[in-house]
Design an enzyme around this catalytic site. Structure first.
Site, PDB file in Angstrom:
ATOM      1  N   HIS A  83      49.009  46.865  45.921  1.00 58.02           N
ATOM      2  CA  HIS A  83      48.103  47.964  45.574  1.00 58.02           C
ATOM      3  C   HIS A  83      48.809  48.730  44.467  1.00 58.02           C
ATOM      4  CE1 HIS A  83      45.606  51.543  45.739  1.00 58.02           C
ATOM      5  NE2 HIS A  83      46.711  52.258  45.813  1.00 58.02           N
ATOM      6  N   CYS A 109      41.882  47.743  42.814  1.00 59.77           N
ATOM      7  CA  CYS A 109      42.821  48.757  42.325  1.00 59.77           C
ATOM      8  C   CYS A 109      43.649  48.228  41.162  1.00 59.77           C
ATOM      9  CB  CYS A 109      43.735  49.235  43.451  1.00 59.77           C
ATOM     10  SG  CYS A 109      44.727  47.910  44.193  1.00 59.77           S
TER      11      CYS A 109
END
Length: 169
Positions: free
Chosen positions: A39, A109
């Site tokens: 992430h 993301c």
């Protein structure tokens, strides 16, 4: 009027969502070694910006429940001021990065961080991050899990949706 442009440092925060499990389990499950399930977020103008199932969001740097990042990459400096950046994010949030456009493999993301990094600095984020979905999907196990994984939406808790970023008055 001051003719000198101000510059602002831009950082990439990298988190391993698996907390080390990908490194341990990927050889057995995928037949190849993965170092993490990444992430990412962009840190600039005193806040951390990221994209998830809730759309574009922000928080204080390191302020999600993911805790401190596993790594921080200095992407360089930008001359994009906070007002222009806020306008840019607002435009992205109304078009390319609406909450309903999130897809774990293709539009996530890391896609957001890559696009924002290029806008701010002209640099891409590391390819080991952006190549991860195709690495996973190239395995039989990745293909078998795809329907389940496509239904997952990751939204790191402890964030503010982008109707004004963190710290904006």
């Amino acid at each position: 009027m001051d003719n000198q442009a101000s510059t602002y440092n831009v950082k990439l925060y990298i988190y391993d969502l698996s907390k080390g499990l990908a490194r341990q389990l990927s050889p057995m499950m995928l037949g190849k070694q993965l170092e993490g399930i990444w992430h990412t977020a962009i840190v600039v103008h005193g806040a951390e910006f990221f994209f998830g199932g809730q759309g574009i969001a922000s928080c204080p740097p390191g302020g999600t429940l993911l805790g401190e990042p596993n790594a921080i990459v200095d992407l360089g400096d930008t001359e994009v001021n906070v007002d222009l950046f806020t306008e840019y994010l607002s435009s992205l949030g109304e078009s390319t990065y609406r909450a309903d456009s999130y897809q774990l493999f293709e539009h996530n993301c890391n896609s957001f961080s890559n696009e924002v990094a290029q806008f701010l600095t002209g640099r891409k984020i590391p390819s080991y991050i952006t190549d991860l979905p195709s690495e996973v999907l190239s395995t039989p196990f990745g293909q078998a899990l795809r329907p389940l994984i496509d239904s997952i939406s990751i939204s790191p808790p402890g964030n503010n949706a982008m109707n004004g970023y963190y710290g904006q008055r």
